[in-house]
Design a protein around this motif. Structure first.
Motif, short mmCIF file in Angstrom:
data_model
loop_
_atom_site.label_atom_id
_atom_site.label_comp_id
_atom_site.label_asym_id
_atom_site.label_seq_id
_atom_site.Cartn_x
_atom_site.Cartn_y
_atom_site.Cartn_z
N ALA A 246 0.82 -1.21 0.00
CA ALA A 246 0.00 0.00 0.00
C ALA A 246 0.86 1.27 0.00
O ALA A 246 0.49 2.30 -0.59
CB ALA A 246 -0.94 0.00 1.21
N SER A 247 2.01 1.19 0.67
CA SER A 247 2.90 2.36 0.75
C SER A 247 3.80 2.50 -0.47
O SER A 247 4.46 3.53 -0.65
CB SER A 247 3.76 2.27 2.00
OG SER A 247 4.70 1.21 1.89
N GLY A 248 3.82 1.45 -1.30
CA GLY A 248 4.69 1.47 -2.46
C GLY A 248 6.13 1.18 -2.13
O GLY A 248 7.02 1.30 -2.99
N ASP A 249 6.41 0.80 -0.89
CA ASP A 249 7.78 0.47 -0.48
C ASP A 249 8.01 -1.01 -0.65
O ASP A 249 7.56 -1.82 0.15
CB ASP A 249 7.97 0.87 0.99
CG ASP A 249 9.38 0.57 1.49
OD1 ASP A 249 10.25 0.24 0.64
OD2 ASP A 249 9.61 0.66 2.71
N ASP A 250 8.73 -1.38 -1.69
CA ASP A 250 9.00 -2.79 -1.97
C ASP A 250 10.35 -3.23 -1.47
O ASP A 250 10.85 -4.29 -1.83
CB ASP A 250 8.90 -3.07 -3.47
CG ASP A 250 7.46 -3.06 -3.96
OD1 ASP A 250 7.27 -2.90 -5.16
OD2 ASP A 250 6.55 -3.19 -3.13
N ALA A 251 10.98 -2.45 -0.64
CA ALA A 251 12.30 -2.82 -0.13
C ALA A 251 12.19 -4.12 0.64
O ALA A 251 11.36 -4.27 1.53
CB ALA A 251 12.84 -1.73 0.79
N GLY A 252 13.01 -5.06 0.26
CA GLY A 252 12.97 -6.37 0.92
C GLY A 252 11.88 -7.24 0.38
O GLY A 252 11.67 -8.34 0.84
N GLY A 253 11.12 -6.75 -0.63
CA GLY A 253 10.04 -7.54 -1.20
C GLY A 253 10.53 -8.36 -2.36
O GLY A 253 11.55 -8.98 -2.32
N LYS A 254 9.75 -8.31 -3.49
CA LYS A 254 10.06 -9.16 -4.63
C LYS A 254 11.36 -8.74 -5.27
O LYS A 254 11.70 -7.59 -5.32
CB LYS A 254 8.93 -9.11 -5.64
CG LYS A 254 7.66 -9.71 -5.10
CD LYS A 254 6.60 -9.77 -6.14
CE LYS A 254 6.04 -8.40 -6.43
NZ LYS A 254 4.91 -8.44 -7.37
#
Length: 254
Positions: A246-254
């Motif tokens: 929701a926040s648009g923070d994909d750090a550590g994500g895909k």
């Protein structure tokens, strides 16, 4: 061009794709009758009691008559794994987190009620209509929360895997063809005492300290408390993922 898959005949029958004969007498049997009889035997005796002969005897036919509906015991187990599953719980306007908790607990309850299902569920991905309906309902509960289709399926897999693992740990009797000799261990308290006598504090310093400090002593109801604790950890992770998307923070994500 999409590949055309050839499904096992028993899976086709689970989906109601068995050809209906136009002539001749109505068959005495159907897949539902055979599978229900097999489930009754498994609930009473475990999988060791389930055979083509024992099921045929229960429905009052020769074993050869079953092969029109199930080609082998493996086919029968496939049908049993789907027929034994009830309809998934109704979302009924529940918040997504409440529904996922209800869904996971219901999965665990099915496995605890039918422990013979454990080895089958571990080895076979869902192909039958009932088990896939459970997957569909969980995906729907996560719709609109910012997760892509792959992430929603991974959430379902993680929760189903947790229900399966927890059920296997809670079930103290052997399932399938094997029996586990646990030395009479019953509950977390007994297990903690056994570990306290086995663990060398120098080799296992952290685990030994936890055990000797009473981490496994547990109170009445420890099994459900442990399940709820692990489930909340998983749901916290799902909630954190939703917030990150929701926040648009994909750090550590895909």
């Amino acid at each position: 061009m999409a590949q055309e898959w050839s499904l096992p005949p028993v899976v086709e029958r689970l989906w109601g794709r068995e050809p209906v004969p136009r002539r001749g007498p109505r068959p005495r049997l159907d897949l539902a009758m055979i599978t229900s009889a097999a489930i009754e035997i498994a609930d009473a005796e475990g999988l060791t009691g389930v055979s083509m002969a024992s099921v045929a005897s229960r429905v009052g036919v020769a074993a050869t008559a079953l092969y029109r509906y199930v080609g082998s015991k493996e086919d029968l187990l496939t049908a049993m794994a789907d027929f034994v599953v009830p309809m998934p719980p109704d979302a009924a306007g529940r918040p997504w987190r409440d529904y996922l908790a209800l869904w996971t607990r219901a999965q665990r309850d099915i496995l605890l009620e039918h422990p013979w299902l454990l080895p089958i569920a571990r080895l076979s991905p869902p192909l039958g209509p009932r088990r896939l309906l459970w997957l569909d309902r969980l995906l729907a509960a996560l719709d609109g929360l910012g997760l892509d289709d792959g992430e929603r399926i991974n959430v379902a897999s993680a929760l189903a895997g947790y229900a399966l693992t927890d059920s296997a740990l809670v079930t103290t009797v052997g399932v399938g063809e094997a029996q586990l000799d646990d030395g009479g261990i019953e509950g977390a308290g007994d297990y903690g005492e056994v570990l306290a006598g086995l663990l060398d504090p120098e080799t296992y310093p952290a685990l030994s300290a936890a055990v000797r400090g009473g981490a496994l002593r547990g109170a009445e109801g420890w099994v459900d408390d442990d399940f709820r604790f692990g489930l909340e950890l998983l749901l916290d992770g799902v909630e954190a993922l939703i917030a990150r998307r929701a926040s648009g923070d994909d750090a550590g994500g895909k």
